[in-house]
Write a protein that holds these residues in place. Structure first.
Motif, PDB file in Angstrom:
ATOM      1  N   LEU A 233       0.830  -1.206   0.000  1.00  0.00           N
ATOM      2  CA  LEU A 233       0.000   0.000   0.000  1.00  0.00           C
ATOM      3  C   LEU A 233       0.867   1.259   0.000  1.00  0.00           C
ATOM      4  O   LEU A 233       0.649   2.182  -0.795  1.00  0.00           O
ATOM      5  CB  LEU A 233      -0.931  -0.013   1.211  1.00  0.00           C
ATOM      6  N   VAL A 234       1.884   1.288   0.869  1.00  0.00           N
ATOM      7  CA  VAL A 234       2.733   2.479   0.965  1.00  0.00           C
ATOM      8  C   VAL A 234       3.568   2.652  -0.305  1.00  0.00           C
ATOM      9  O   VAL A 234       3.795   3.771  -0.766  1.00  0.00           O
ATOM     10  CB  VAL A 234       3.622   2.398   2.215  1.00  0.00           C
ATOM     11  N   ASN A 235       4.028   1.536  -0.876  1.00  0.00           N
ATOM     12  CA  ASN A 235       4.800   1.620  -2.121  1.00  0.00           C
ATOM     13  C   ASN A 235       3.997   2.319  -3.216  1.00  0.00           C
ATOM     14  O   ASN A 235       4.498   3.214  -3.902  1.00  0.00           O
ATOM     15  CB  ASN A 235       5.194   0.220  -2.580  1.00  0.00           C
ATOM     16  N   ASN A 236       2.743   1.925  -3.391  1.00  0.00           N
ATOM     17  CA  ASN A 236       1.953   2.551  -4.448  1.00  0.00           C
ATOM     18  C   ASN A 236       1.447   3.926  -4.047  1.00  0.00           C
ATOM     19  O   ASN A 236       1.133   4.751  -4.908  1.00  0.00           O
ATOM     20  CB  ASN A 236       0.799   1.645  -4.855  1.00  0.00           C
ATOM     21  N   LEU A 237       1.378   4.196  -2.740  1.00  0.00           N
ATOM     22  CA  LEU A 237       1.083   5.550  -2.282  1.00  0.00           C
ATOM     23  C   LEU A 237       2.174   6.496  -2.766  1.00  0.00           C
ATOM     24  O   LEU A 237       1.895   7.562  -3.332  1.00  0.00           O
ATOM     25  CB  LEU A 237       0.978   5.562  -0.756  1.00  0.00           C
ATOM     26  N   ASN A 238       3.446   6.088  -2.577  1.00  0.00           N
ATOM     27  CA  ASN A 238       4.509   6.997  -3.036  1.00  0.00           C
ATOM     28  C   ASN A 238       4.658   6.976  -4.559  1.00  0.00           C
ATOM     29  O   ASN A 238       5.064   7.967  -5.164  1.00  0.00           O
ATOM     30  CB  ASN A 238       5.832   6.740  -2.309  1.00  0.00           C
ATOM     31  N   ASP A 239       4.287   5.858  -5.196  1.00  0.00           N
ATOM     32  CA  ASP A 239       4.302   5.836  -6.660  1.00  0.00           C
ATOM     33  C   ASP A 239       3.249   6.789  -7.227  1.00  0.00           C
ATOM     34  O   ASP A 239       3.476   7.455  -8.243  1.00  0.00           O
ATOM     35  CB  ASP A 239       4.064   4.413  -7.161  1.00  0.00           C
ATOM     36  N   GLY A 240       2.082   6.859  -6.566  1.00  0.00           N
ATOM     37  CA  GLY A 240       1.066   7.818  -6.985  1.00  0.00           C
ATOM     38  C   GLY A 240       1.545   9.246  -6.871  1.00  0.00           C
ATOM     39  O   GLY A 240       1.241  10.094  -7.718  1.00  0.00           O
ATOM     40  N   LEU A 241       2.312   9.534  -5.812  1.00  0.00           N
ATOM     41  CA  LEU A 241       2.904  10.865  -5.659  1.00  0.00           C
ATOM     42  C   LEU A 241       3.839  11.174  -6.828  1.00  0.00           C
ATOM     43  O   LEU A 241       3.776  12.248  -7.440  1.00  0.00           O
ATOM     44  CB  LEU A 241       3.676  10.931  -4.342  1.00  0.00           C
ATOM     45  N   VAL A 242       4.717  10.216  -7.158  1.00  0.00           N
ATOM     46  CA  VAL A 242       5.672  10.432  -8.252  1.00  0.00           C
ATOM     47  C   VAL A 242       4.941  10.600  -9.573  1.00  0.00           C
ATOM     48  O   VAL A 242       5.316  11.444 -10.408  1.00  0.00           O
ATOM     49  CB  VAL A 242       6.672   9.253  -8.308  1.00  0.00           C
ATOM     50  N   TRP A 243       3.908   9.819  -9.784  1.00  0.00           N
ATOM     51  CA  TRP A 243       3.119   9.875 -11.015  1.00  0.00           C
ATOM     52  C   TRP A 243       2.435  11.239 -11.169  1.00  0.00           C
ATOM     53  O   TRP A 243       2.522  11.882 -12.217  1.00  0.00           O
ATOM     54  CB  TRP A 243       2.105   8.749 -10.975  1.00  0.00           C
ATOM     55  N   GLY A 244       1.763  11.684 -10.108  1.00  0.00           N
ATOM     56  CA  GLY A 244       0.919  12.867 -10.219  1.00  0.00           C
ATOM     57  C   GLY A 244       1.613  14.187  -9.942  1.00  0.00           C
ATOM     58  O   GLY A 244       1.317  15.203 -10.597  1.00  0.00           O
ATOM     59  N   LEU A 245       2.539  14.218  -8.968  1.00  0.00           N
ATOM     60  CA  LEU A 245       3.105  15.494  -8.538  1.00  0.00           C
ATOM     61  C   LEU A 245       4.523  15.743  -9.033  1.00  0.00           C
ATOM     62  O   LEU A 245       4.931  16.896  -9.177  1.00  0.00           O
ATOM     63  CB  LEU A 245       3.084  15.587  -7.006  1.00  0.00           C
ATOM     64  N   LEU A 246       5.297  14.684  -9.280  1.00  0.00           N
ATOM     65  CA  LEU A 246       6.671  14.920  -9.740  1.00  0.00           C
ATOM     66  C   LEU A 246       6.714  15.693 -11.057  1.00  0.00           C
ATOM     67  O   LEU A 246       7.536  16.612 -11.201  1.00  0.00           O
ATOM     68  CB  LEU A 246       7.424  13.594  -9.856  1.00  0.00           C
ATOM     69  N   PRO A 247       5.855  15.391 -12.062  1.00  0.00           N
ATOM     70  CA  PRO A 247       5.877  16.233 -13.274  1.00  0.00           C
ATOM     71  C   PRO A 247       5.593  17.701 -12.990  1.00  0.00           C
ATOM     72  O   PRO A 247       6.194  18.588 -13.620  1.00  0.00           O
ATOM     73  CB  PRO A 247       4.783  15.616 -14.151  1.00  0.00           C
ATOM     74  N   LEU A 248       4.707  17.968 -12.027  1.00  0.00           N
ATOM     75  CA  LEU A 248       4.400  19.369 -11.686  1.00  0.00           C
ATOM     76  C   LEU A 248       5.571  20.012 -10.951  1.00  0.00           C
ATOM     77  O   LEU A 248       5.879  21.190 -11.169  1.00  0.00           O
ATOM     78  CB  LEU A 248       3.137  19.424 -10.825  1.00  0.00           C
ATOM     79  N   LEU A 249       6.234  19.247 -10.074  1.00  0.00           N
ATOM     80  CA  LEU A 249       7.407  19.763  -9.368  1.00  0.00           C
ATOM     81  C   LEU A 249       8.518  20.100 -10.356  1.00  0.00           C
ATOM     82  O   LEU A 249       9.151  21.158 -10.271  1.00  0.00           O
ATOM     83  CB  LEU A 249       7.895  18.718  -8.359  1.00  0.00           C
TER      84      LEU A 249
END
Length: 424
Positions: A233-249
């Motif tokens: 669960l935590v692995n895909n939680l941080n993968d979702g962050l990378v997917w959605g917010l890293l491009p914006l960052l």
């Protein structure tokens, strides 16, 4: 038709076809990795991070539910039928993204994408486990996940390049149409693997099945399975962050779409290639050690990203994040298969994958709210901290070497974390 046999070498043609099909499955989700957050901002004029990440929320929830029912249905309707159903849901996805006049169309596309990923990826996982038998599960999962995430990387890079050269639409989504058609046609050639499950059951020692596991045993109560599930669960939680917010960052730091696409591709590329090594390691080394060090590395990288501005540094951190994820991803599935009774294996894999992919939805909601309230760096720090906590739970709860009866749930009186004394 020849009688079924267990083993990777004995089933290499069927196994190789399933690896190729899983690459098409991964490619479908890779389409969105580098361009959809920018599409939300530029064409649909979404402002808040939580609104932009809504597509990941619906994707995660739908995929989680599809994973759960895929595990339950695999024995009822057949693995091949499940795979074909997944591709029927996937066919409209690139067309919806190509023609979407509003963000609502993107949300519908991601509901269908979640169903495609949950049913198609789950069925390829279960069929590969069925084919290879008990001694090569880590290798099988390494090859499966490697193909899927190398395809994620390739399509993330390709879509980012196409978007830079020709615009966000329509050309990146033509690639998706080809992937969906190829995946469906390839799935028609697959043979069901239920006969291999029956063969493995016949060869298993008497009395080796173990007690039945409930939903909550797999979710938390069993010390090994529960540790694996929370880490997923935590692995895909941080993968979702990378997917959605890293491009914006990265966009906020002035990087081009090609640079963003490259960073978005390096992470799953190392993740995919690394599993060719870590998958076999999961058959030989203690699964607790691989999971602990993988989650620890992921957490450290996410924290470091908040203090990084240089493009080469982001490439290095993306590679390290991929390496940490490669340590855990094939190990998750190999561990669930090993700790579950054979008749329950597909269902236990479905429960694990339900919680793992619920992490996408939880992560998108959590990080979207944190980013809107406190900024992108605060969201990175929070998720990095949660990932380090997950590593600590693995260290405290899992047992290595394996207990003599790994499928026995933990005693009710046992403390939830073995590192700490029980309170009271």
């Amino acid at each position: 038709m020849s009688p079924p046999r267990l083993g990777l070498r004995e089933n290499w043609r069927q196994f190789g076809l399933l690896v190729l099909i899983n690459a098409f499955v991964g490619g479908m989700v890779g389409l969105e990795r580098s361009i959809l957050p920018r599409l939300a901002e530029q064409e649909f004029h979404l402002v808040t991070r939580s609104a932009i990440l809504s597509f990941i929320v619906v994707f995660g929830l739908t995929k989680a539910g599809a994973n759960y029912y895929a595990g339950a249905w695999a024995n009822r309707i057949g693995r091949k039928n499940l795979l074909l159903l997944g591709w029927l849901f996937g066919l409209p996805v690139p067309l919806l993204l190509l023609w979407a006049p509003s963000w609502g169309w993107v949300i519908v596309a991601n509901v269908l994408l979640g169903l495609n990923q949950g049913l198609a990826w789950s069925s390829t996982v279960v069929m590969k486990i069925d084919l290879v038998g008990p001694r090569q599960r880590g290798l099988a999962m390494g090859l499966n996940e490697s193909a899927g995430y190398l395809a994620v990387a390739a399509t993330a890079f390709a879509s980012g390049w196409l978007a830079t050269e020709y615009g966000l639409r329509p050309y990146p989504f033509y690639l998706g149409i080809g992937l969906a058609v190829a995946g469906l046609l390839g799935s028609l050639l697959v043979r069901d693997t239920r006969a291999h499950v029956a063969l493995e059951a016949a060869q298993a020692p008497a009395g080796s099945a173990g007690p039945s596991l409930s939903f909550w045993d797999v979710s938390w109560r069993h010390p090994n399975l529960g540790s694996v599930t929370q880490a997923g669960l935590v692995n895909n939680l941080n993968d979702g962050l990378v997917w959605g917010l890293l491009p914006l960052l990265l966009a906020g730091k002035g990087f081009t779409l090609t640079q963003i696409g490259t960073v978005a591709a390096v992470y799953p590329a190392v993740w995919g290639l690394g599993q060719l090594v870590t998958g076999p390691l999961a058959d030989r080394l203690c699964k607790k050690d691989l999971l602990f060090w993988g989650m620890l590395l992921q957490g450290a990288v996410l924290l470091a990203m908040g203090f990084t501005n240089a493009y080469p540094a982001f490439l290095l951190l993306a590679a390290l994040l991929g390496a940490g994820t490669a340590l855990v991803y094939p190990t998750f599935l190999a561990a669930v298969a090993e700790y579950s009774p054979l008749p329950q294996r597909a269902h236990s894999v479905g429960i694990f994958r339900f919680w793992r992919d619920a992490g996408y939805a939880i992560g998108a909601l959590l990080t979207g709210l944190l980013a809107d309230a406190f900024g992108l760096v605060a969201a990175l720090a929070a998720v990095g901290g949660l990932t380090l906590l997950s590593a600590l739970i693995i260290y405290c709860r899992m047992q290595c070497p394996l207990p003599s009866s790994p499928v026995t749930p933990a005693p009710a009186a046992a403390p939830p974390f073995g590192c700490f004394p029980a309170l009271g």
